[in-house]
Motif scaffolding. Structure first.
Motif, PDB file in Angstrom:
ATOM      1  N   ALA A 105      11.792   4.205  -1.904  1.00  0.00           N
ATOM      2  CA  ALA A 105      12.772   3.312  -2.416  1.00  0.00           C
ATOM      3  C   ALA A 105      13.424   3.561  -3.684  1.00  0.00           C
ATOM      4  N   GLN A 141       2.007   4.115   3.581  1.00  0.00           N
ATOM      5  CA  GLN A 141       0.825   3.424   3.214  1.00  0.00           C
ATOM      6  C   GLN A 141      -0.699   4.247   3.152  1.00  0.00           C
ATOM      7  N   TYR A 197      12.880  -3.498  -5.624  1.00  0.00           N
ATOM      8  CA  TYR A 197      13.109  -2.145  -4.940  1.00  0.00           C
ATOM      9  C   TYR A 197      14.043  -2.467  -3.777  1.00  0.00           C
ATOM     10  N   TYR A 218       5.914   1.052  -2.711  1.00  0.00           N
ATOM     11  CA  TYR A 218       6.562   1.517  -1.470  1.00  0.00           C
ATOM     12  C   TYR A 218       6.301   2.795  -1.437  1.00  0.00           C
ATOM     13  N   GLU A 224       4.581   3.523   7.602  1.00  0.00           N
ATOM     14  CA  GLU A 224       5.036   3.284   6.344  1.00  0.00           C
ATOM     15  C   GLU A 224       4.884   3.843   5.150  1.00  0.00           C
ATOM     16  N   PRO A 264      14.153  -0.666  -0.375  1.00  0.00           N
ATOM     17  CA  PRO A 264      13.234   0.355   0.571  1.00  0.00           C
ATOM     18  C   PRO A 264      14.284   1.380   1.198  1.00  0.00           C
ATOM     19  N   VAL A 282       3.786   6.200  -2.041  1.00  0.00           N
ATOM     20  CA  VAL A 282       3.098   4.965  -2.794  1.00  0.00           C
ATOM     21  C   VAL A 282       2.175   5.474  -4.048  1.00  0.00           C
ATOM     22  N   SER A 320       4.102   2.310  -7.610  1.00  0.00           N
ATOM     23  CA  SER A 320       4.882   1.628  -6.779  1.00  0.00           C
ATOM     24  C   SER A 320       4.022   1.352  -5.398  1.00  0.00           C
TER      25      SER A 320
END
Length: 822
Positions: free
Chosen positions: A68, A735, A147, A65, A733, A149, A121, A63
């Protein structure tokens, strides 16, 4: 005097059979590692060296994201690519695999592949099985996923307040607070009320993980008749295969786990449940044997071994004369998206939470928070390194505020040599020690007076040179009560109390020894340790001994080389096996020597009549015992063969109090260490240069000084990285922004100085030969001592180091802030 809350926590009598002794021939000698020839000549078989007939290869789609819903997965383009065998989604995988292993209670569901939702992620969404890895990777890029989110939880303190779609596991938890409990062990409030001084600091321990040379992987085969055979570089093969079989929806006899030579672990390969289950499921669904090995990015994003990510509010209560009274702290720990090992990384440091000091009571408020990050798991020290950092930082602060020398404050509060075994407020004990002698030996090793004089000269020249000191514990040999004693009392989960280690030992007809270990080789010196113990027991040469490894069908319970336990536990198993075989050797030998069993002994590779030169070598007895049954009486004790299996249980453990007034004895074989570091800080760049470093360890009886020195130096290098550079960074986010070795920096040979090492032995009265664990010790102290040294270097500016790592940009910010207040 024992505190009333510990009254029922009675120390059991020792079951030690082999005390420490100065007359040992093999124990305590720097013997070359018997593992090394095969590794140095390229004969070690790692997971990627292996293949099986008709084997396919897997690659996975992860993923992008952090949080999500999975709306749609279209695999048609990938399935059409030539060379693709099968494309598998999370829903497909659920047909053959249930949720993965969880030690949390109540558990949090974690599927080997996401089904309806991704929570960090890098979580696996789909997989491709193909004729080779290149085709599989190409096909992965053709999978289309839609996806939706969801709100991302990156900051644990913000995540605690999330509601609605911001809750990561809404069907299993009402909020992202997975755990919120307060404990008092002893009279915490009363002790703080008595205090003349309370020092309090907020501290931050940054997230990092082990990054072994070899990533994690597995090869899985399946057929209806035999079930699964899974070869993996897990370090945990023989302990709970039946649990993994349940995850794969097969009878336990239909799963065989096979270990391989392991290219490093640092805890990250303890179980590998997700990879084992997923690869096995892919093999069953595709009808082909399947190999899957993480690439480096995948290991960063979704390993089982991210370490603690903590925010502490800690305080230490003292009398004006420096007497320490009580320690209490609130800790918010970011556990990531799942709770695989429950809150174990916060239970572990409670084994040594007061350090080497006589502190009467301890209070803890623990909040475990779920966020949209990779989960925490086992990483070298399993959270105890954080506890060492907290207590040592508070002691340094207290020394400054009391106007006391750092060494003097420590010495004033250290447990005295005649007070062992010593029970700490949480209920754990320290089995033996001489902490004052370790400190003095470290000062002599680094020549502390010389460095203090050189520091004064450097400061006169305007150079920022600092000397750091840390006196820390290294708990070893855990009881698995640690895995569940912090779980809710009403729903503690699987309350197991066994953490054994086993060996299978036989002597063949030529008199040579064959020993099967029950846990895979993960880079430590397990074969060398076993060889030394067997040589000590039988008086044979190392060349007379062969070491092998079992699989889960042929082996017995063995947890392996984690938690600084293996040398102690395997020595115990080897002693048990040796005693049993020596009894048989004496029985056969006495008959051949026409003597009574009570009149013979096993020594120097033979059975001899005590006080005479009459003897039979082990080889002479072995050929008779294995092939000449009619030479002995027709009674069961002379049945053919010289073989045994020995399982060794924990040498010293008690259960936690039903209401958790204490946690029992759960990690009692207590090593100790003093590290002293000298650093120079470049005030303009924030660079830290280590000028000198000394590490004195007490790991009880040293089995092999050469290999133990290697453990200390390697652990110290690991801890230097933790202190100065290694930190996983997630943005708002979710990440993972530095999942590469270009930005997540490891210490190189330029960063790690020559580490002076020495040992002081206070043998354990509870383990065979008095051995203690030593595999995690260097990392236990390095962060604390380097923070102390950097702080000392910058003491004219008033800089305090309460967060690690402290890379140059962070250190420069602290310096700028201090200058602005000057």
């Amino acid at each position: 005097m024992k505190s009333p809350h510990l009254a029922d926590n009675v120390i059991p009598p020792s079951r030690q059979r082999e005390p420490a002794r100065s007359s040992a021939k093999w124990i305590g000698k720097s013997m070359p590692r018997v593992e090394d020839p095969k590794l140095l000549t390229g004969k070690g078989r790692y997971i990627d060296d292996l293949s099986v007939p008709n084997m396919a290869h897997a690659a996975v789609l992860r993923s992008p994201y952090a949080h999500a819903r999975i709306v749609r997965v279209d695999t048609s383009r990938a399935e059409a690519l030539a060379g693709v065998v099968r494309v598998v989604t999370g829903r497909d995988m659920s047909e053959v695999a249930a949720s993965a292993v969880s030690f949390a209670s109540p558990p949090i569901t974690q599927h080997p592949m996401a089904i309806d939702k991704v929570r960090h992620v890098g979580e696996v969404v789909a997989a491709v099985v193909a004729e080779d890895r290149y085709i599989a990777e190409d096909a992965v890029e053709l999978i289309e996923v839609e996806y939706e989110p969801l709100p991302v939880n990156s900051d644990p303190e913000v995540a605690m307040q999330a509601t609605g779609d911001g809750v990561i596991h809404p069907t299993e938890r009402e909020s992202n607070v997975a755990y919120d409990e307060t404990f008092d062990w002893g009279p915490v409030d009363e002790d703080f009320a008595k205090a003349d001084l309370v020092v309090r600091r907020q501290m931050v321990w940054g997230r990092s993980a082990g990054t072994p040379i070899e990533t994690c992987g597995a090869i899985a085969e399946y057929d209806d008749a035999n079930g699964y055979t899974v070869t993996s570089n897990s370090a945990f093969g023989n302990f709970i295969p039946w649990v993994i079989a349940g995850c794969l929806k097969v009878h336990p006899t239909k799963l065989k786990l096979v270990g391989v030579t392991n290219g490093g672990s640092f805890g990250t390969k303890v179980l590998l449940h997700k990879i084992i289950i997923m690869t096995a499921g892919l093999a069953r669904l595709s009808g082909r044997p399947v190999k899957y090995i993480e690439d480096r990015l995948e290991h960063f994003l979704s390993s089982d071994g991210h370490g603690p990510d903590r925010r502490y509010d800690a305080e230490l209560a003292l009398k004006r004369d420096g007497t320490m009274l009580s320690l209490r702290f609130k800790v918010i720990d970011d556990y990531g998206a799942y709770l695989h090992f429950s809150v174990g990384t916060n239970g572990n440091p409670l084994a040594q939470v007061v350090g080497p000091y006589k502190i009467n009571s301890v209070g803890m408020h623990l909040i475990a928070v779920l966020t949209n990050k990779c989960q925490q798991g086992p990483y070298r020290c399993f959270g105890a390194e954080c506890g060492n950092f907290v207590i040592e930082r508070l002691v340094d602060v207290a020394a400054r505020e009391l106007g006391m020398d750092r060494e003097e404050l420590r010495l004033r509060n250290m447990i005295q040599p005649d007070e062992f075994p010593y029970m700490i407020p949480t209920g754990n004990i320290y089995d033996s020690g001489n902490y004052q002698a370790v400190l003095e030996k470290a000062k002599a090793l680094i020549d502390l007076p010389k460095w203090k004089a050189r520091q004064a000269e450097a400061r006169a020249q305007g150079r920022r040179v600092g000397i750091g000191l840390a006196t820390c514990q290294e708990r070893s040999v855990y009881s698995p009560t640690e895995w569940w004693f912090l779980n809710p009392v009403k729903t503690p989960g699987f309350t197991l109390t066994s953490a054994p280690e086993a060996v299978q030992l036989r002597i063949d007809g030529s008199g040579h020894f064959y020993c099967q270990l029950q846990t895979p080789f993960i880079g430590t010196s397990s074969e060398t340790m076993v060889t030394q113990v067997l040589c000590e027991q039988f008086g044979v040469a190392p060349t007379d001994i062969a070491i092998g490894y079992s699989d889960s069908h042929t082996g017995f319970n063995g947890i392996g080389a984690n938690g600084s336990r293996f040398t102690v536990m395997i020595a115990g198993a080897c002693v048990t096996a040796s005693y049993r075989l020596k009894d048989r050797l004496k029985r056969f030998g006495a008959h051949l020597l026409e003597a009574s069993v009570g009149d013979v002994e096993v020594a120097d590779g033979a059975v001899r009549v005590i006080g005479t030169d009459r003897q039979k070598t082990i080889a002479e007895i072995a050929i008779m015992a294995n092939f000449f049954r009619k030479a002995f009486p027709d009674t069961p004790e002379f049945d053919t063969g010289l073989e045994t299996t020995a399982v060794y249980d924990h040498p010293l453990a008690t259960e936690p109090h039903p209401e958790r007034k204490h946690l029992g004895i759960f990690y009692p074989i207590m090593g100790h260490q003093c590290h002293i570091a000298v650093v120079e800080v470049d005030e303009e760049t924030g660079q830290v240069k280590i000028l000198d470093y000394a590490a004195v360890h007490d790991a009880g009886t040293v089995v092999n000084p050469r290999t133990l020195d290697g453990q200390v130096v390697g652990g110290t290098a690991n801890g230097i990285g933790t202190a100065l550079m290694e930190e996983f960074i997630y943005d708002a986010e979710g990440q993972f922004v530095n999942a590469n070795f270009g930005q997540f920096c490891l210490p190189s040979s330029h960063d790690v100085p020559h580490v002076r090492t020495a040992h002081l032995e206070t043998p354990s009265p509870f383990t065979e030969y008095g051995i203690k664990g030593g595999g995690e010790g260097g990392r236990m102290s390095a962060p604390a001592v380097l923070a102390s040294a950097i702080e000392d270097a910058l003491s004219p500016l008033g800089v305090e180091i309460m967060q690690i790592p402290v890379p140059p940009p962070r250190l420069r910010a602290l310096i700028r802030n201090a200058r602005s207040k000057a």
